[in-house]
Design a protein around this motif. Structure first.
Motif, PDB file in Angstrom:
ATOM      1  N   SER A  63       2.693   1.796  -3.386  1.00  0.00           N
ATOM      2  CA  SER A  63       1.760   2.234  -4.436  1.00  0.00           C
ATOM      3  C   SER A  63       1.395   3.701  -4.266  1.00  0.00           C
ATOM      4  CB  SER A  63       0.505   1.364  -4.435  1.00  0.00           C
ATOM      5  OG  SER A  63      -0.223   1.525  -3.234  1.00  0.00           O
ATOM      6  N   GLN A  64       1.289   4.159  -3.001  1.00  0.00           N
ATOM      7  CA  GLN A  64       0.970   5.571  -2.739  1.00  0.00           C
ATOM      8  C   GLN A  64       2.178   6.474  -2.987  1.00  0.00           C
ATOM      9  OE1 GLN A  64      -0.406   5.107   1.323  1.00  0.00           O
ATOM     10  NE2 GLN A  64      -2.561   5.193   0.717  1.00  0.00           N
ATOM     11  N   GLU A  65       3.360   6.009  -2.584  1.00  0.00           N
ATOM     12  CA  GLU A  65       4.567   6.837  -2.704  1.00  0.00           C
ATOM     13  C   GLU A  65       5.079   6.914  -4.142  1.00  0.00           C
ATOM     14  OE1 GLU A  65       7.272   4.958  -0.051  1.00  0.00           O
ATOM     15  OE2 GLU A  65       6.090   5.425   1.747  1.00  0.00           O
ATOM     16  N   LYS A 107      -5.106   1.748   6.543  1.00  0.00           N
ATOM     17  CA  LYS A 107      -4.440   2.642   5.591  1.00  0.00           C
ATOM     18  C   LYS A 107      -5.428   3.468   4.765  1.00  0.00           C
ATOM     19  CE  LYS A 107      -0.098   1.244   6.250  1.00  0.00           C
ATOM     20  NZ  LYS A 107       0.994   2.178   6.660  1.00  0.00           N
ATOM     21  N   VAL A 137       0.832  -1.199   0.000  1.00  0.00           N
ATOM     22  CA  VAL A 137       0.000   0.000   0.000  1.00  0.00           C
ATOM     23  C   VAL A 137       0.870   1.254   0.000  1.00  0.00           C
ATOM     24  CG1 VAL A 137      -1.660   1.358   1.322  1.00  0.00           C
ATOM     25  CG2 VAL A 137      -1.997  -1.104   1.076  1.00  0.00           C
ATOM     26  N   GLU A 138       1.888   1.272   0.846  1.00  0.00           N
ATOM     27  CA  GLU A 138       2.725   2.465   0.962  1.00  0.00           C
ATOM     28  C   GLU A 138       3.521   2.724  -0.320  1.00  0.00           C
ATOM     29  OE1 GLU A 138       5.072   2.362   4.532  1.00  0.00           O
ATOM     30  OE2 GLU A 138       3.322   1.953   5.800  1.00  0.00           O
ATOM     31  N   ALA A 149      -6.734   2.494   2.107  1.00  0.00           N
ATOM     32  CA  ALA A 149      -6.416   2.188   0.700  1.00  0.00           C
ATOM     33  C   ALA A 149      -6.205   0.685   0.592  1.00  0.00           C
ATOM     34  CB  ALA A 149      -5.169   2.939   0.246  1.00  0.00           C
TER      35      ALA A 149
END
Length: 405
Positions: A223-225, A263, A220-221, A265
């Motif tokens: 994909s967001q970053e 999250k 998740v992190e 997300a």
């Protein structure tokens, strides 16, 4: 030629032709590796690299089967992608547990007699695992990555000598007698068939929970970053019964939903298994009800299928080849008449339940040209091999496609 060589004398062997030369033969590093890995190109290397790139493009134009890599770190992943790998087919998470001080947390987990103590020890590993996965997902840049949950027997993590046990006792504040007793309890006469694979996650579900959380938080992190999709493929090893996979998948799905809610997300993900035990191959139709993909672990499928240990068979396999009981080393090239039939059964049964099931191979056979061609005849989605064998596998996959056309 009648020459005598003594210990310390130099001999040179051409690994391609098999020729042996007396003394040292001057060598030079591969121009392709210099360009792709070191990212430096001398003027004299340009033509060699252009020829290599053209050959690989021809392979891509006609191949049907993808080539992935076996990689456990961002550096290995980047090297494999430079050689043209299309993702990771096997990430062995146990290799990550031996770095730095984290081995002591693993040992603390194994030595704990209460679940609460094991959970506390496992929680110390979570940030390390999450960091490992974030690095790998970033290196993949959106390409698929198959992550195998913890596999080896527990005793492999524990210190075996009295000196090592005393040192660990001081580090974690535990009587050395307790450590010695636990080491004796966990000793296995045949660890190849012991307390490993999904058996670990069933006996200690907190291990699966920690690894799943590390994977999903990292996915998740990243994909967001980074702004690209991360689709982890979580592989449960050494499954023989559908119920084993059901139990592990339930834990993975539960943790996924927890992380996604925390999250705010979510990411898409797959859960599958390694086919490395004959029972799994012949009940693949049942297992495919739960598994979204199969990856053939041909190292262990060969060991369990033939009843031969890869570590011990070197004492008799050369004679077996000389007597033509086997034509090739079965741990280097797939035994197509025996192990290959188990693979074929698993493919047919798996597809009968789940027609779109993703099928791969992640044993070291994935870099052997003859094995790659055999996998193509089975219609596998991909083969996976070590980073530096990727070009060879790509060439073999293209040749197989042309031969089958």
């Amino acid at each position: 030629g009648g020459m005598t060589f003594n210990e310390g004398d130099y001999m040179s062997i051409d690994g391609t032709s098999g020729l042996v030369y007396a003394g040292k033969v001057e060598t030079s590093p591969s121009e392709i590796i210099q360009v792709l890995i070191s990212k430096t190109m001398k003027p004299e290397d340009s033509r060699t690299y252009q020829n290599f790139a053209k050959l690989m493009q021809w392979c891509d134009d006609c191949t049907k089967m993808k080539v992935r890599t076996n990689a456990d770190s961002p550096k290995q992943t980047e090297a494999a992608l430079a050689f043209g790998a299309t993702g990771i087919g096997l990430c062995r998470t146990e290799h990550m547990f031996f770095e730095g001080d984290r081995i002591d947390f693993v040992r603390e987990m194994i030595l704990s007699t209460k679940k609460s103590d094991r959970v506390a020890a496992v929680s110390k590993l979570l940030p390390y695992q999450k960091g490992d996965f974030k690095g790998i997902f970033k290196a993949l840049k959106g390409l698929p990555g198959t992550i195998r949950l913890l596999d080896p027997p527990l005793h492999e993590f524990l210190p075996q000598t009295k000196e090592q046990q005393l040192d660990l006792a001081q580090k974690i504040g535990m009587p050395v007698e307790v450590i010695m007793r636990r080491v004796a309890e966990l000793h296995e006469f045949n660890p190849m068939l012991g307390h490993r694979g999904c058996r670990l996650g069933i006996a200690y579900p907190e291990i699966t929970e920690m690894q799943a959380r590390a994977i999903f938080e990292a996915a998740v992190e990243v994909s967001q970053e980074e702004g690209f999709a991360v689709v982890p493929e979580i592989m449960v090893p050494l499954v023989a019964f559908k119920k084993e996979l059901d139990i592990q998948k339930a834990i993975i799905d539960k943790v996924a939903q927890q992380v996604f809610e925390e999250k705010g997300a979510k990411v898409d993900y797959l859960v599958g298994t390694m086919i490395e035990i004959p029972r799994a191959a012949v009940t693949a139709d049942e297992i495919a009800e739960t598994a979204q993909f199969f990856s053939f672990g041909t190292n262990d499928l060969t060991q369990t299928g033939l009843g031969m240990s890869r570590d011990d068979s070197g004492s008799f396999l050369p004679q077996y080849q000389e007597l033509e009981i086997i034509k090739k080393n079965v741990f280097a090239s797939i035994d197509q008449e025996g192990v290959g039939k188990l693979m074929k059964i698993a493919v047919e049964l798996g597809r009968s339940t789940r027609p779109d099931i993703k099928l791969g191979i992640c044993g070291e056979h994935g870099g052997d040209p003859a094995s790659v061609k055999f996998c193509n005849t089975l219609g596998l989605t991909y083969v996976s091999c070590s980073p530096y064998r990727v070009p060879t596998a790509r060439l073999a996959a293209a040749q197989a496609a042309l031969e089958q056309a």
